[in-house]
Design a protein around this motif. Structure first.
Motif, PDB file in Angstrom:
ATOM      1  N   LEU A   8       0.832  -1.204   0.000  1.00 53.05           N
ATOM      2  CA  LEU A   8       0.000   0.000   0.000  1.00 53.05           C
ATOM      3  C   LEU A   8       0.861   1.246   0.000  1.00 53.05           C
ATOM      4  CD1 LEU A   8      -2.932  -0.847   2.436  1.00 53.05           C
ATOM      5  CD2 LEU A   8      -2.999  -0.704  -0.063  1.00 53.05           C
ATOM      6  N   ASN A   9       1.951   1.244   0.780  1.00 50.93           N
ATOM      7  CA  ASN A   9       2.829   2.406   0.837  1.00 50.93           C
ATOM      8  C   ASN A   9       3.531   2.629  -0.497  1.00 50.93           C
ATOM      9  OD1 ASN A   9       2.217   2.945   3.503  1.00 50.93           O
ATOM     10  ND2 ASN A   9       3.814   1.564   4.293  1.00 50.93           N
ATOM     11  N   MET A  10       3.927   1.548  -1.140  1.00 53.46           N
ATOM     12  CA  MET A  10       4.587   1.674  -2.440  1.00 53.46           C
ATOM     13  C   MET A  10       3.613   2.161  -3.495  1.00 53.46           C
ATOM     14  SD  MET A  10       6.936  -1.776  -2.426  1.00 53.46           S
ATOM     15  CE  MET A  10       7.488  -1.443  -4.111  1.00 53.46           C
ATOM     16  N   GLY A  11       2.353   1.813  -3.384  1.00 52.23           N
ATOM     17  CA  GLY A  11       1.364   2.228  -4.383  1.00 52.23           C
ATOM     18  C   GLY A  11       0.740   3.561  -4.073  1.00 52.23           C
ATOM     19  N   GLY A  12       1.223   4.255  -3.073  1.00 46.44           N
ATOM     20  CA  GLY A  12       0.667   5.571  -2.751  1.00 46.44           C
ATOM     21  C   GLY A  12      -0.570   5.490  -1.904  1.00 46.44           C
ATOM     22  N   GLY A  13      -0.854   4.367  -1.206  1.00 46.22           N
ATOM     23  CA  GLY A  13      -2.037   4.240  -0.377  1.00 46.22           C
ATOM     24  C   GLY A  13      -1.901   5.020   0.908  1.00 46.22           C
ATOM     25  N   HIS A  14      -3.046   5.220   1.578  1.00 44.85           N
ATOM     26  CA  HIS A  14      -3.088   5.992   2.827  1.00 44.85           C
ATOM     27  C   HIS A  14      -3.603   5.069   3.919  1.00 44.85           C
ATOM     28  CE1 HIS A  14      -2.465   9.905   0.780  1.00 44.85           C
ATOM     29  NE2 HIS A  14      -3.053   9.268  -0.210  1.00 44.85           N
ATOM     30  N   VAL A  15      -2.653   4.489   4.648  1.00 46.25           N
ATOM     31  CA  VAL A  15      -3.055   3.583   5.719  1.00 46.25           C
ATOM     32  C   VAL A  15      -3.658   4.342   6.880  1.00 46.25           C
ATOM     33  CG1 VAL A  15      -1.366   1.833   5.088  1.00 46.25           C
ATOM     34  CG2 VAL A  15      -0.706   3.689   6.645  1.00 46.25           C
ATOM     35  N   SER A  16      -3.469   5.655   6.906  1.00 41.87           N
ATOM     36  CA  SER A  16      -4.030   6.445   7.996  1.00 41.87           C
ATOM     37  C   SER A  16      -5.535   6.586   7.889  1.00 41.87           C
ATOM     38  CB  SER A  16      -3.369   7.837   8.019  1.00 41.87           C
ATOM     39  OG  SER A  16      -3.658   8.536   6.811  1.00 41.87           O
ATOM     40  N   GLY A  17      -6.118   6.184   6.765  1.00 48.24           N
ATOM     41  CA  GLY A  17      -7.555   6.270   6.587  1.00 48.24           C
ATOM     42  C   GLY A  17      -8.023   7.579   6.018  1.00 48.24           C
ATOM     43  N   ARG A  18      -7.128   8.440   5.551  1.00 51.80           N
ATOM     44  CA  ARG A  18      -7.512   9.725   4.969  1.00 51.80           C
ATOM     45  C   ARG A  18      -7.162   9.715   3.489  1.00 51.80           C
ATOM     46  NH1 ARG A  18      -9.069  14.656   6.317  1.00 51.80           N
ATOM     47  NH2 ARG A  18      -8.401  16.447   5.055  1.00 51.80           N
ATOM     48  N   TYR A  19      -8.184   9.892   2.674  1.00 52.80           N
ATOM     49  CA  TYR A  19      -7.977   9.884   1.224  1.00 52.80           C
ATOM     50  C   TYR A  19      -7.555  11.278   0.772  1.00 52.80           C
ATOM     51  CZ  TYR A  19      -8.975   9.186  -3.729  1.00 52.80           C
ATOM     52  OH  TYR A  19      -8.872   9.098  -5.090  1.00 52.80           O
ATOM     53  N   ASP A  20      -6.483  11.339  -0.041  1.00 53.99           N
ATOM     54  CA  ASP A  20      -5.972  12.616  -0.529  1.00 53.99           C
ATOM     55  C   ASP A  20      -5.277  12.370  -1.865  1.00 53.99           C
ATOM     56  OD1 ASP A  20      -4.931  15.092  -0.997  1.00 53.99           O
ATOM     57  OD2 ASP A  20      -3.972  15.322   0.962  1.00 53.99           O
ATOM     58  N   GLN A  21      -5.942  12.815  -2.941  1.00 56.21           N
ATOM     59  CA  GLN A  21      -5.408  12.603  -4.281  1.00 56.21           C
ATOM     60  C   GLN A  21      -5.618  13.867  -5.124  1.00 56.21           C
ATOM     61  OE1 GLN A  21      -3.822   9.892  -5.671  1.00 56.21           O
ATOM     62  NE2 GLN A  21      -3.845   8.853  -3.681  1.00 56.21           N
ATOM     63  N   THR A  22      -4.840  13.949  -6.219  1.00 55.37           N
ATOM     64  CA  THR A  22      -4.958  15.053  -7.170  1.00 55.37           C
ATOM     65  C   THR A  22      -5.397  14.490  -8.514  1.00 55.37           C
ATOM     66  OG1 THR A  22      -3.237  16.315  -6.040  1.00 55.37           O
ATOM     67  CG2 THR A  22      -3.774  16.968  -8.289  1.00 55.37           C
ATOM     68  N   PHE A  23      -6.426  15.108  -9.108  1.00 55.62           N
ATOM     69  CA  PHE A  23      -6.978  14.631 -10.371  1.00 55.62           C
ATOM     70  C   PHE A  23      -7.052  15.789 -11.370  1.00 55.62           C
ATOM     71  CE2 PHE A  23      -8.617  11.624  -7.281  1.00 55.62           C
ATOM     72  CZ  PHE A  23      -8.475  10.399  -7.927  1.00 55.62           C
ATOM     73  N   VAL A  84     -20.005  11.472  -4.012  1.00 56.32           N
ATOM     74  CA  VAL A  84     -19.583  10.740  -5.208  1.00 56.32           C
ATOM     75  C   VAL A  84     -20.796  10.033  -5.800  1.00 56.32           C
ATOM     76  CG1 VAL A  84     -18.891   8.724  -3.849  1.00 56.32           C
ATOM     77  CG2 VAL A  84     -17.956   9.039  -6.144  1.00 56.32           C
ATOM     78  N   LEU A  85     -20.965  10.162  -7.106  1.00 55.40           N
ATOM     79  CA  LEU A  85     -22.089   9.538  -7.808  1.00 55.40           C
ATOM     80  C   LEU A  85     -21.720   8.159  -8.321  1.00 55.40           C
ATOM     81  CD1 LEU A  85     -24.976   9.862  -8.897  1.00 55.40           C
ATOM     82  CD2 LEU A  85     -23.987  10.858 -10.975  1.00 55.40           C
ATOM     83  N   GLU A  86     -20.595   8.059  -9.022  1.00 62.89           N
ATOM     84  CA  GLU A  86     -20.146   6.786  -9.585  1.00 62.89           C
ATOM     85  C   GLU A  86     -18.624   6.752  -9.619  1.00 62.89           C
ATOM     86  OE1 GLU A  86     -21.761   6.405 -13.469  1.00 62.89           O
ATOM     87  OE2 GLU A  86     -23.845   6.138 -12.794  1.00 62.89           O
ATOM     88  N   PHE A  87     -18.112   5.545  -9.805  1.00 63.66           N
ATOM     89  CA  PHE A  87     -16.668   5.362 -10.012  1.00 63.66           C
ATOM     90  C   PHE A  87     -16.475   4.860 -11.438  1.00 63.66           C
ATOM     91  CE2 PHE A  87     -17.250   5.125  -5.446  1.00 63.66           C
ATOM     92  CZ  PHE A  87     -16.201   5.878  -4.959  1.00 63.66           C
ATOM     93  N   SER A  88     -16.844   5.706 -12.384  1.00 64.38           N
ATOM     94  CA  SER A  88     -16.774   5.335 -13.799  1.00 64.38           C
ATOM     95  C   SER A  88     -15.977   6.336 -14.629  1.00 64.38           C
ATOM     96  CB  SER A  88     -18.188   5.211 -14.373  1.00 64.38           C
ATOM     97  OG  SER A  88     -18.900   6.436 -14.237  1.00 64.38           O
ATOM     98  N   ALA A  89     -15.250   7.238 -13.999  1.00 63.86           N
ATOM     99  CA  ALA A  89     -14.458   8.221 -14.738  1.00 63.86           C
ATOM    100  C   ALA A  89     -13.174   7.570 -15.253  1.00 63.86           C
ATOM    101  CB  ALA A  89     -14.129   9.402 -13.834  1.00 63.86           C
ATOM    102  N   PRO A  90     -12.586   8.120 -16.316  1.00 64.12           N
ATOM    103  CA  PRO A  90     -11.301   7.596 -16.793  1.00 64.12           C
ATOM    104  C   PRO A  90     -10.228   7.733 -15.719  1.00 64.12           C
ATOM    105  CG  PRO A  90     -12.336   8.978 -18.457  1.00 64.12           C
ATOM    106  CD  PRO A  90     -13.128   9.161 -17.194  1.00 64.12           C
ATOM    107  N   GLU A  91      -9.198   6.880 -15.785  1.00 61.40           N
ATOM    108  CA  GLU A  91      -8.143   6.895 -14.781  1.00 61.40           C
ATOM    109  C   GLU A  91      -7.404   8.234 -14.794  1.00 61.40           C
ATOM    110  OE1 GLU A  91      -7.394   4.864 -12.419  1.00 61.40           O
ATOM    111  OE2 GLU A  91      -9.018   3.496 -12.950  1.00 61.40           O
ATOM    112  N   GLY A  92      -7.195   8.756 -13.601  1.00 64.10           N
ATOM    113  CA  GLY A  92      -6.499  10.023 -13.442  1.00 64.10           C
ATOM    114  C   GLY A  92      -7.372  11.240 -13.634  1.00 64.10           C
ATOM    115  N   GLN A  93      -8.674  11.031 -13.892  1.00 69.88           N
ATOM    116  CA  GLN A  93      -9.587  12.142 -14.141  1.00 69.88           C
ATOM    117  C   GLN A  93     -10.739  12.119 -13.138  1.00 69.88           C
ATOM    118  OE1 GLN A  93     -10.963  12.209 -18.187  1.00 69.88           O
ATOM    119  NE2 GLN A  93      -8.893  12.016 -19.061  1.00 69.88           N
ATOM    120  N   ALA A  94     -11.315  13.277 -12.945  1.00 65.23           N
ATOM    121  CA  ALA A  94     -12.525  13.428 -12.137  1.00 65.23           C
ATOM    122  C   ALA A  94     -13.523  14.255 -12.938  1.00 65.23           C
ATOM    123  CB  ALA A  94     -12.222  14.101 -10.797  1.00 65.23           C
TER     124      ALA A  94
END
Length: 336
Positions: A8-23, A84-94
């Motif tokens: 998870l750490n290598m893949g950029g995951g957040h084990v702390s339980g807080r989601y934080d990403q840039t799209f 959030v409505l769906e998880f159907s956006a292209p990868e890296g996009q919102a």
């Protein structure tokens, strides 16, 4: 387990339980295979579309439901909240609604920071309609109850659109409680409305209330009527002849006669009958304005009060000493 956490750490995951990403953000029209119905659903709501990888990462964390996010435009320092409505956006996009991109000063291809957020349940919300078309809605609270189901959060100073009868109605979030950003899912919200944009309240024309009664007509209006009726009453001629004596002498003069007594009694009855006040003629109120009716009330005496005064007047007249037989006495031999 330890290897999984390292992955998870290598893949950029957040084990702390807080989601934080840039799209990279795009409007609903850039969604692959998007229909007009889907575009309308996204633009008239407060939920975004994220890629499938975001769902996989969120499932690995202890994210509270419903999933709420904080969107930040780092360049303009603009912040809002959404679901959030769906998880159907292209990868890296919102995929964001059009109003949300305007709220954050974003254009297609810009980047936005998306973080998981926890906001309190809403207890109060005050909305300001941005168009006078809002006044044409017969039941605005019922309409908004349906339209606000498409939103997960309300943030102060956001400008959210709704669809009504084929028209777009926008509302400015003037105030929300207990915080500047609240969740409106499964909660009771006290909804209030501000005056629509451009609405000017017409000043009310308040007519001062007149509580004082107008004065009654003068007594001459009634006394003249009584005198005219008395003059028009015919005088009786019963026993109007002169009296004669058996000894042939002239009858002594007297100031009282039967005719006068009869006439007096008749005139008194006519005076009592005509002493009641006459009702003046009805005058049309030409200054009447619709919306207020004025009932003019004169300060007349009640019938029972008038009858009591007439009885007292008649009793006073009877109690006075009679003027009959007030002449001086005489004898056949002359003065004594």
């Amino acid at each position: 387990m330890q290897a999984w956490l390292q992955g998870l750490n290598m893949g950029g995951g957040h084990v702390s339980g807080r989601y934080d990403q840039t799209f990279v953000v795009y409007g609903a029209v850039f969604l692959p295979n998007a229909t007009q119905t889907k575009i309308t659903e996204i633009n008239y709501g407060g939920k975004i579309l994220l890629p499938t990888s975001a769902l996989d990462l969120l499932l690995r964390m202890n994210i509270q439901y419903p999933m709420l996010f904080k969107l930040t435009n780092m360049a303009a320092q603009k912040v809002t909240h959404c679901g959030v409505l769906e998880f159907s956006a292209p990868e890296g996009q919102a995929i964001l609604p059009h109003w949300m991109m305007q709220q954050l000063n974003l254009c297609d291809g810009d980047t936005v920071r998306i973080e998981s957020a926890t906001v309190p349940k809403a207890t109060f919300a005050k909305l300001k309609p941005m168009s006078l078309e809002f006044l044409n809605i017969s039941n605005p609270k019922a309409v908004l109850e349906v339209e606000l189901r498409k939103y997960a959060c309300l943030t102060k100073n956001d400008r959210i659109p709704t669809s009504y009868a084929g028209q777009t109605l926008e509302f400015l979030v003037v105030d929300v409680k207990p915080a500047n950003s609240v969740c409106i899912i499964e909660c009771d919200v006290n909804l209030d409305f501000d005056a629509p944009e451009g609405y000017v309240e017409q000043p009310r024309q308040v007519t001062p209330a007149v509580n004082a009664k107008p004065p009654a007509p003068p007594a001459s209006a009634f006394t003249g009527h009584a005198q005219a009726a008395k003059a028009a009453a015919p005088t009786t001629t019963i026993f109007g002849g002169s009296g004669r004596r058996l000894d042939g002498k002239k009858k002594p003069t007297s100031s009282v006669s039967l005719s006068s007594e009869a006439g007096a009694s008749t005139s008194d009855a006519a005076a009592i009958a005509n002493d009641l006040p006459a009702i003046p003629p009805v005058v049309v109120n030409e200054d009447y304005k619709p919306g207020r009716i004025s009932f003019v009330r004169y300060d007349y005496k009640r019938v029972d009060v008038l009858e009591k005064e007439l009885r007292e007047k008649e009793a006073n007249q009877k109690s006075q000493p009679s003027k009959l037989f007030q002449g001086s006495n005489r004898t056949l031999r002359g003065a004594r």
